[in-house]
Write a protein that holds these residues in place. Structure first.
Motif, PDB file in Angstrom:
ATOM      1  N   ILE A  26    -107.286  62.243 -43.586  1.00  0.00           N
ATOM      2  CA  ILE A  26    -107.670  62.991 -42.395  1.00  0.00           C
ATOM      3  C   ILE A  26    -106.471  63.831 -42.003  1.00  0.00           C
ATOM      4  CG2 ILE A  26    -108.391  62.876 -39.986  1.00  0.00           C
ATOM      5  CD1 ILE A  26    -109.748  60.202 -40.680  1.00  0.00           C
ATOM      6  N   MET A  27    -106.676  65.128 -41.988  1.00  0.00           N
ATOM      7  CA  MET A  27    -105.576  66.058 -41.787  1.00  0.00           C
ATOM      8  C   MET A  27    -105.809  66.852 -40.507  1.00  0.00           C
ATOM      9  SD  MET A  27    -104.174  65.373 -44.751  1.00  0.00           S
ATOM     10  CE  MET A  27    -102.974  66.624 -45.046  1.00  0.00           C
ATOM     11  N   GLY A  28    -104.757  67.018 -39.744  1.00  0.00           N
ATOM     12  CA  GLY A  28    -104.812  67.846 -38.550  1.00  0.00           C
ATOM     13  C   GLY A  28    -104.233  69.214 -38.838  1.00  0.00           C
ATOM     14  N   ALA A  29    -104.816  70.220 -38.269  1.00  0.00           N
ATOM     15  CA  ALA A  29    -104.281  71.570 -38.390  1.00  0.00           C
ATOM     16  C   ALA A  29    -103.443  71.850 -37.146  1.00  0.00           C
ATOM     17  CB  ALA A  29    -105.427  72.565 -38.506  1.00  0.00           C
ATOM     18  N   ASN A  30    -102.475  72.728 -37.280  1.00  0.00           N
ATOM     19  CA  ASN A  30    -101.639  73.014 -36.120  1.00  0.00           C
ATOM     20  C   ASN A  30    -101.929  74.405 -35.554  1.00  0.00           C
ATOM     21  OD1 ASN A  30    -100.091  74.967 -37.505  1.00  0.00           O
ATOM     22  ND2 ASN A  30     -98.719  73.414 -38.304  1.00  0.00           N
ATOM     23  N   VAL A  31    -101.372  74.700 -34.428  1.00  0.00           N
ATOM     24  CA  VAL A  31    -101.643  75.941 -33.714  1.00  0.00           C
ATOM     25  C   VAL A  31    -101.233  77.168 -34.527  1.00  0.00           C
ATOM     26  CG1 VAL A  31    -101.105  77.267 -31.633  1.00  0.00           C
ATOM     27  CG2 VAL A  31    -101.426  74.801 -31.478  1.00  0.00           C
ATOM     28  N   ASN A  52    -103.949  75.411 -48.646  1.00  0.00           N
ATOM     29  CA  ASN A  52    -102.895  74.435 -48.934  1.00  0.00           C
ATOM     30  C   ASN A  52    -103.186  73.092 -48.277  1.00  0.00           C
ATOM     31  OD1 ASN A  52    -101.501  76.327 -50.430  1.00  0.00           O
ATOM     32  ND2 ASN A  52    -100.169  76.937 -48.734  1.00  0.00           N
ATOM     33  N   LYS A  53    -103.723  73.123 -47.068  1.00  0.00           N
ATOM     34  CA  LYS A  53    -104.057  71.880 -46.364  1.00  0.00           C
ATOM     35  C   LYS A  53    -105.206  71.159 -47.075  1.00  0.00           C
ATOM     36  CE  LYS A  53    -102.384  69.873 -42.807  1.00  0.00           C
ATOM     37  NZ  LYS A  53    -101.120  69.173 -42.983  1.00  0.00           N
ATOM     38  N   ARG A  58    -106.949  66.708 -50.632  1.00  0.00           N
ATOM     39  CA  ARG A  58    -107.575  66.302 -51.893  1.00  0.00           C
ATOM     40  C   ARG A  58    -106.620  65.423 -52.706  1.00  0.00           C
ATOM     41  NH1 ARG A  58    -108.204  71.036 -54.155  1.00  0.00           N
ATOM     42  NH2 ARG A  58    -106.296  70.831 -55.354  1.00  0.00           N
ATOM     43  N   GLU A  59    -105.370  65.831 -52.816  1.00  0.00           N
ATOM     44  CA  GLU A  59    -104.390  65.065 -53.592  1.00  0.00           C
ATOM     45  C   GLU A  59    -104.144  63.682 -52.981  1.00  0.00           C
ATOM     46  OE1 GLU A  59    -103.254  65.817 -56.593  1.00  0.00           O
ATOM     47  OE2 GLU A  59    -104.567  67.556 -56.437  1.00  0.00           O
ATOM     48  N   ILE A  60    -104.067  63.607 -51.668  1.00  0.00           N
ATOM     49  CA  ILE A  60    -103.861  62.319 -50.992  1.00  0.00           C
ATOM     50  C   ILE A  60    -105.053  61.398 -51.235  1.00  0.00           C
ATOM     51  CG2 ILE A  60    -103.737  61.187 -48.730  1.00  0.00           C
ATOM     52  CD1 ILE A  60    -102.045  63.644 -47.820  1.00  0.00           C
ATOM     53  N   ALA A  61    -106.263  61.924 -51.083  1.00  0.00           N
ATOM     54  CA  ALA A  61    -107.471  61.115 -51.267  1.00  0.00           C
ATOM     55  C   ALA A  61    -107.583  60.625 -52.709  1.00  0.00           C
ATOM     56  CB  ALA A  61    -108.707  61.918 -50.871  1.00  0.00           C
ATOM     57  N   GLU A  89    -112.590  70.095 -33.864  1.00  0.00           N
ATOM     58  CA  GLU A  89    -111.749  71.283 -33.972  1.00  0.00           C
ATOM     59  C   GLU A  89    -110.317  70.901 -34.352  1.00  0.00           C
ATOM     60  OE1 GLU A  89    -110.425  74.943 -31.176  1.00  0.00           O
ATOM     61  OE2 GLU A  89    -112.470  74.202 -30.985  1.00  0.00           O
ATOM     62  N   GLY A  90    -109.851  71.456 -35.461  1.00  0.00           N
ATOM     63  CA  GLY A  90    -108.487  71.210 -35.893  1.00  0.00           C
ATOM     64  C   GLY A  90    -108.293  69.989 -36.782  1.00  0.00           C
ATOM     65  N   MET A  91    -109.365  69.241 -37.078  1.00  0.00           N
ATOM     66  CA  MET A  91    -109.246  68.054 -37.917  1.00  0.00           C
ATOM     67  C   MET A  91    -110.208  68.176 -39.094  1.00  0.00           C
ATOM     68  SD  MET A  91    -107.049  66.058 -36.384  1.00  0.00           S
ATOM     69  CE  MET A  91    -107.304  64.419 -37.000  1.00  0.00           C
ATOM     70  N   MET A  92    -109.698  67.864 -40.297  1.00  0.00           N
ATOM     71  CA  MET A  92    -110.582  67.845 -41.447  1.00  0.00           C
ATOM     72  C   MET A  92    -110.330  66.574 -42.241  1.00  0.00           C
ATOM     73  SD  MET A  92    -109.629  68.878 -44.836  1.00  0.00           S
ATOM     74  CE  MET A  92    -107.988  68.655 -45.476  1.00  0.00           C
ATOM     75  N   MET A  93    -111.366  66.159 -42.968  1.00  0.00           N
ATOM     76  CA  MET A  93    -111.296  64.925 -43.721  1.00  0.00           C
ATOM     77  C   MET A  93    -111.691  65.201 -45.161  1.00  0.00           C
ATOM     78  SD  MET A  93    -113.457  61.414 -43.058  1.00  0.00           S
ATOM     79  CE  MET A  93    -115.033  62.249 -43.105  1.00  0.00           C
ATOM     80  N   CYS A  94    -110.980  64.574 -46.092  1.00  0.00           N
ATOM     81  CA  CYS A  94    -111.341  64.631 -47.497  1.00  0.00           C
ATOM     82  C   CYS A  94    -111.528  63.197 -47.971  1.00  0.00           C
ATOM     83  CB  CYS A  94    -110.256  65.316 -48.323  1.00  0.00           C
ATOM     84  SG  CYS A  94    -110.646  65.321 -50.094  1.00  0.00           S
TER      85      CYS A  94
END
Length: 106
Positions: A26-31, A52-53, A58-61, A89-94
C-alpha cells in the motif's frame, strides 16, 4: 525462484502444490507527485512519478509473495496475478497472488 503468470512450467513437472501466496503493498502519494501528475495531465504525456510508484508497489508485492512461498518450501510460484487498486485519494494498493509449488528438477 521462478515466478510466472502461466499455470505450468514448460518441460517441468510440478511435484506438489503448496498453497496460495500473496504479497501486498500500500503506497501513499505525496503532494509534489500529485502536483506534477496534474501538470502532466493538463499538458499531456506520461506521469513518470506515478509510473515509478506503481513499479515500486509491484516489486514490493512480488518480493513479499516470493518470500512467503520460499518460507513454505516452494521453489516456484505459478498463476501469478497482479491487481492495482486505488484505496482513497493519494493511496494505491498492489496485490500479487499466485500458487506456491515445488517443481521437480528446477
Amino acid at each position: 525462484m521462478v515466478i510466472t503468470t502461466t499455470s505450468t512450467l514448460q518441460g517441468k513437472e510440478i511435484e506438489r502444490y503448496i498453497s496460495v501466496v500473496s504479497g501486498e503493498a500500500i503506497m501513499g502519494a505525496n503532494v509534489v507527485r500529485d502536483f506534477l501528475a496534474s501538470v502532466t495531465d493538463i499538458i499531456g504525456g506520461r506521469s513518470s512519478a506515478y509510473e515509478n510508484k506503481l513499479a515500486e508497489g509491484r516489486e514490493i508485492a512480488l518480493r513479499e509473495m516470493q518470500d512467503k512461498a520460499s518460507r513454505l518450501g516452494a521453489n516456484a510460484v505459478i498463476g501469478v496475478d497482479l491487481d492495482f487498486e486505488t484505496l482513497r485519494e493519494g493511496m494505491m494498493m498492489c496485490i500479487a497472488t499466485g500458487t506456491a509449488v515445488y517443481v521437480k528438477d528446477l
